[in-house]
Design an enzyme around this catalytic site. Structure first.
Site, PDB file in Angstrom:
ATOM      1  NE  ARG A 143      31.544  16.840 -57.649  1.00  0.00           N
ATOM      2  CZ  ARG A 143      30.309  17.500 -57.124  1.00  0.00           C
ATOM      3  NH1 ARG A 143      30.634  18.218 -56.024  1.00  0.00           N
ATOM      4  NH2 ARG A 143      28.946  17.588 -57.564  1.00  0.00           N
ATOM      5  CE  LYS A 208      26.793  16.076 -55.328  1.00  0.00           C
ATOM      6  NZ  LYS A 208      26.184  16.996 -54.392  1.00  0.00           N
ATOM      7  CB  CYS A 434      23.814  28.281 -52.312  1.00  0.00           C
ATOM      8  SG  CYS A 434      23.335  26.818 -52.801  1.00  0.00           S
ATOM      9  CB  CYS A 477      27.137  21.581 -48.643  1.00  0.00           C
ATOM     10  SG  CYS A 477      26.095  21.306 -50.303  1.00  0.00           S
TER      11      CYS A 477
END
Ligand code: HEM
Ligand code: SF4
Length: 575
Positions: A143, A208, A434, A477
């Site tokens: 990312r 990820k 979200c 997050c």
């Protein structure tokens, strides 16, 4: 499901013809504002999430309407550095196609919310026109690469930013799918056969992958939260001699599943700048081949390293890179936060760090911040940097402009005299966009802090830096498990409270109390604030104090995250 037991996402990736899937067709389907389920996984690799406005769900269900679908778009901005022109263009895109606001993220980029399917191509073309893109901003790939954004240590910072950019470019997916689908680029004849993904292969990474570059003493990038990190090692003159390499950090876990846990990265060794790219590539390819492709909850590098051991992992990285790592060099981090206000660079230019609450750039009553930032961008000839704490630095401001810049920022409330708690706060987006949120975060944390600030003021602690972070679910997050006060959504209006993380980002917290509502959070923290005010040692941070004073047990690098939880007194017998 096919004959082997790889996860469903592995099949989607493999069958996607290098991330194309049926996205191009799905965009032209006028019946729905959504895209197919498989394409929803693939679109992440292009920097987008399909979402719906959860505030509107009840009403739309009542009216038997489709959910209010719209996309979140995340831009790729290595190191978070933008020109004023890029800032202005993103602001315009947000108002033309999105919900009007911009969201600065905890990983130094910009998210735009509320973009409907039929505006996606126009949005991505506008982003392409300012030489930015959204490739690999989400998905099972490397990312956005983060980098310490404070340019006041100019030479070391420039080297760190160069490395971040080089790593970012090197690990970019090679597929032309993005250009074909979103920018009307020609499909290369033969399609799939023409493409090679030399680093990723057909199925990309198991999960990820996140990379950061830190310049001590600041750990603002939260290096221990990331899969791979480089710590700048400086000589006496402030020049970079090489990099300590960290591996195996990560935040996400699932409530009630103790096999999932946040983990702080290990320092694996030291490499020179010349070898850094080879090491980065080797770490990525070992994880590509060794990572778990069956269970996505066990697919991050942190579990590979736990399962195989750091020494085995290091040896394989060295073998593939063709260079040995030297023993790690000493380094010291002091904090994860931002320094607000002005710092002066070695070249006489000033850098103004502004507080943007939870990274939300908008105009609200009494604080026209989006407008003020537009004004500043029009006047500015330096750059604009997004910090890893969801704030902004107006960087490289000439001396003669500084007073005017400060006046504009102050009037818009971006230099307000915030408390030490609020200065060090972050929240993830959570509701209404979200889909994974179990509780509010961005919309609630400011109110909780007002209540906590009152308690801190009563104990004379208003000016003390205390790191607080909230997320709407355990994915983490906003990196809540590295905050001195961490709050993680459990259900509507209910949060788990974590305590005992280190101020410099080097130690995880531990669960203190579960399922607390607003009053319960304030009540749980009040006696600890009171004790902290009365009993702390000189310079002792809140997270360290919570452990020393016996409120919570200490967490190691993560495998013990779920051990000895709860207020310490009730566990005294077990210790
Ligand atoms: C399994 C884990 C995770 C999943 C499934 C996940 C998913 C998501 C989703 C759906 C959003 C979009 C929310 C919105 O903007 O409406 C989001 C936002 C974001 N996530 Fe994650 N996430 C995970 C873990 C993490 C971790 C550990 C980090 C950082 C270390 C992270 C960094 C971010 C950032 C920077 C944003 C933008 C908003 C913000 O600044 O909070 N994510 N994530
Ligand atoms: S932490 Fe959870 S609720 Fe918050 S943005 Fe990430 S996935 Fe959504």
């Amino acid at each position: 499901m096919a004959d082997d037991d790889r996860s469903r996402n592995e099949y989607i990736k493999e069958a996607s013809a290098y991330l194309r899937g049926t996205l191009a067709e799905g965009l032209t389907d006028e019946i729905s504002g959504a895209i197919s389920e498989d394409d929803q996984q693939l679109v992440k690799f292009h920097g987008m999430y399909l979402q719906d406005d959860r505030d509107l769900r009840p009403e739309r269900t009542r009216k038997k309407m489709e959910k209010a679908f719209a996309f979140m778009i995340r831009v790729r901005i290595p190191g978070g550095v933008l020109t004023p022109q890029q800032w202005l263009a993103l602001d315009q895109v947000a108002r033309d196609y999105g919900n009007g606001t911009m969201r600065l993220t905890t990983r130094q980029t910009v998210q735009l919310h509320g973009i409907i399917k039929f505006n996606l191509k126009s949005t991505l073309k506008a982003i392409d026109a300012i030489l930015l893109n959204t490739i690999a901003a989400c998905g099972d790939v490397n990312r956005n690469v983060m980098c310490n954004p404070n340019p006041f240590q100019s030479r070391a910072h420039a080297a760190a930013q160069d490395l971040a950019k080089a790593v970012s470019d090197h690990l970019l997916p090679a597929t032309p799918a993005y250009r074909e689908i979103w920018l009307d680029g020609e499909r290369i004849a033969g399609g799939e056969e023409e493409v090679e993904e030399p680093i990723y292969g057909k199925t990309y990474l198991p999960r990820k992958f996140k990379i950061v570059v830190a310049v001590p003493p600041s750990n603002d990038v939260d290096i221990f939260a990331h899969d791979l990190g480089f710590i700048a090692i400086l000589d006496d003159k402030g020049d970079v001699t090489g990099w300590n390499v960290t591996v195996g950090g990560g935040m996400g876990m699932t409530h009630g599943e103790p096999d999932t846990y946040p983990r702080t990265a290990d320092v694996m060794g030291f490499c020179t700048t010349r070898d850094a790219l080879a090491i980065a590539e080797a770490v990525v390819t070992v994880q590509r081949d060794w990572g778990d492709r069956k269970n996505r909850k066990h697919a991050r590098l942190k579990y590979t390293i736990e399962d195989r051991g750091l020494d085995v992992f290091r040896a394989e990285v060295e073998r593939r890179a063709g260079v040995p790592l030297a023993p790690a060099k000493p380094f010291t981090f002091t904090s994860t936060g931002d320094r607000y206000g002005w710092t002066q660079g070695d070249d006489g230019r000033g850098h103004l760090t502004l507080f943007i609450q939870n990274g939300r750039v908008h105009d609200i009553d009494g604080a026209a911040q989006q407008t003020a930032l537009r004004t500043l961008a029009h006047m500015h000839d330096g750059d604009i940097r997004i910090t890893p704490n969801q704030n902004l630095i107006i960087a490289n401001v000439a001396t003669e402009k500084q007073a005017e810049f400060e006046r504009i920022a102050r009037e818009a409330g971006m230099l307000a005299p915030w408390s030490g708690l609020r200065r060090n706060s972050m929240a993830c987006v959570a509701l209404p966009t979200c889909g994974l949120a179990l509780a509010e975060s961005e919309r609630y944390l400011p109110d909780l802090m007002t209540a906590l600030d009152a308690r801190l003021a009563a104990h004379g602690l208003s000016a003390d830096d205390i790191v607080i972070r909230m997320t709407g679910c355990p994915n983490g997050c906003a990196r809540p498990y590295l905050a001195e006060i961490g709050l993680v959504g459990k259900g509507p209006g209910r949060y788990n409270l974590y305590l005992g993380a280190a101020f410099d980002g080097s130690r995880l917290s531990k669960l203190f109390a579960e399922d607390l509502q607003h009053d319960g959070i304030v009540a749980a923290l009040e006696p600890i604030f009171s004790a902290y005010a009365a009993e702390r040692q000189n310079g002792e941070h809140f997270g360290d104090f919570a452990i020393r004073a016996g409120f919570i047990a200490k967490t190691g690098n993560g495998a013990d995250f779920h051990a000895n939880v709860g207020p310490r007194a009730s566990h005294a017998a077990a210790e």
